[in-house]
Design an enzyme around this catalytic site. Structure first.
Site, mmCIF file in Angstrom:
data_model
loop_
_atom_site.group_PDB
_atom_site.id
_atom_site.type_symbol
_atom_site.label_atom_id
_atom_site.label_comp_id
_atom_site.label_asym_id
_atom_site.label_seq_id
_atom_site.Cartn_x
_atom_site.Cartn_y
_atom_site.Cartn_z
ATOM 1 N N CYS A 119 30.928 38.906 26.255
ATOM 2 C CA CYS A 119 30.335 40.248 26.395
ATOM 3 C C CYS A 119 31.294 41.346 25.959
ATOM 4 O O CYS A 119 30.939 42.525 25.989
ATOM 5 C CB CYS A 119 29.916 40.480 27.847
ATOM 6 N N ASP A 155 34.396 42.196 27.326
ATOM 7 C CA ASP A 155 35.406 42.594 28.300
ATOM 8 C C ASP A 155 35.539 41.511 29.355
ATOM 9 O O ASP A 155 34.537 40.968 29.831
ATOM 10 C CB ASP A 155 35.023 43.905 29.000
ATOM 11 N N CYS A 193 39.229 46.685 25.537
ATOM 12 C CA CYS A 193 39.662 47.860 24.788
ATOM 13 C C CYS A 193 40.768 48.616 25.513
ATOM 14 O O CYS A 193 41.262 48.209 26.562
ATOM 15 C CB CYS A 193 38.468 48.776 24.551
ATOM 16 N N CYS A 238 34.618 50.182 32.292
ATOM 17 C CA CYS A 238 35.943 49.572 32.449
ATOM 18 C C CYS A 238 36.488 49.794 33.861
ATOM 19 O O CYS A 238 37.127 48.912 34.439
ATOM 20 C CB CYS A 238 36.912 50.142 31.413
#
Length: 294
Positions: free
Chosen positions: A41, A43, A68, A112
């Site tokens: 996916c 992450d 990221c 995140c």
């Protein structure tokens, strides 16, 4: 290019807590690991905690993150926030705290910070031997976003916790809707449902004691309302402290529940019954309710 804060860039370029913590069987110390996300996916985060067992203090923490700039910076920020805290103190850290510690995140990268919070919960539940699937209904219910495997329960939780109002907001926080987009209409419906529940008052009237109680509810409706209040208003608070509650039975105004996890063995379980559960049910359902543990 994303508009990252200096703090985000500093933690991304100069992380101090990447890596693993090996379990060396040190006396009085326990290592726990929490996983969230998947490389498929885009992450994934694995969080390692080294905990002093007597005090449940986090002595050290490390992360392994695939993702990221925001994902790595959020992982580093999480560890800065929880180092030296007890597990109960760490449980109070939210995704908003992580984003605030970073000086903010682009809206499209808020997922995140959510990933960091969820990895922390996973690690702490694993440390305490609590099966998270028994204490977090995120994986239960209808699957709304098949691209990222996000359920309706998880979407509802994130909407409520972060006051989200659009499908785009939901995508930013949990990625749901960010793939093929076929679930965006369903996400809009969930948002509307959450907003409707928030503004719909409980039908009530004063009883003979001048208190407020629910008016004209059948037994089935009453039980359904009790279950809804437990699921949406009580359980998230208990889960954050490593506990949970299950509705066992309803006999008139006597509500029988089963305290689980940390709540079941806690010396303050009576306070949990009266303050966290009974008072909430009295406010939302009936002032005559009495909650008992079985």
């Amino acid at each position: 290019m994303w508009d990252y804060t200096d703090k985000v860039l500093d933690l991304f370029y100069n992380p101090k807590h990447q890596g693993v913590i090996e379990d060396k069987d040190e006396p009085g110390v326990k290592v726990a690991v929490g996983d969230v996300g998947s490389i498929a996916c885009g992450d994934a985060l694995r969080l390692h905690l080294k905990v002093e067992q007597d005090t449940e203090t986090i002595l050290d923490a490390r992360f392994q993150t695939f993702g990221c700039t925001s994902a790595i910076a959020s992982s580093e920020a999480l560890i800065e926030l929880i180092q030296g805290k007890t597990l109960d103190e760490a449980l109070k850290v939210t995704n908003k705290d992580i984003a605030s510690h970073l000086g903010g995140l682009p809206e499209a990268k808020m997922h995140c910070s959510v990933m960091g919070q969820e990895a922390l919960l996973s690690a702490i539940y694993n440390y305490r031997g609590i099966k998270r699937e028994a204490h977090d209904d995120d994986d239960e219910g209808a699957l709304v976003c098949t691209c990222f495997g996000i359920s309706e329960s998880k979407i509802r939780r994130v909407i409520i916790e972060n006051n989200l109002t659009t499908a785009e907001d939901v995508t930013n926080y949990v990625k749901a809707g960010g793939g093929c987009g076929s679930c965006l209409a369903n996400i809009d419906d969930i948002i509307a449902s959450v907003q409707q529940q928030a503004v719909t008052p409980v039908s009530a009237s004063p009883n003979t004691n001048g208190q407020t109680s629910v008016n004209k509810l059948t037994s089935v409706q009453k039980i359904a309302l009790i279950q809804r209040v437990l699921d949406e208003e009580v359980r998230p608070v208990l889960i954050a402290d490593g506990g949970d509650v299950e509705l066992y039975d309803v006999e008139g105004d006597r509500v029988k529940v089963i305290l689980q996890g940390a709540c079941g063995s806690c010396s303050s379980s009576t306070a949990t019954l009266k303050i966290a559960i009974e008072s909430r049910l009295r406010d939302r359902v009936s002032q005559d309710i009495v909650v008992e543990a079985v």
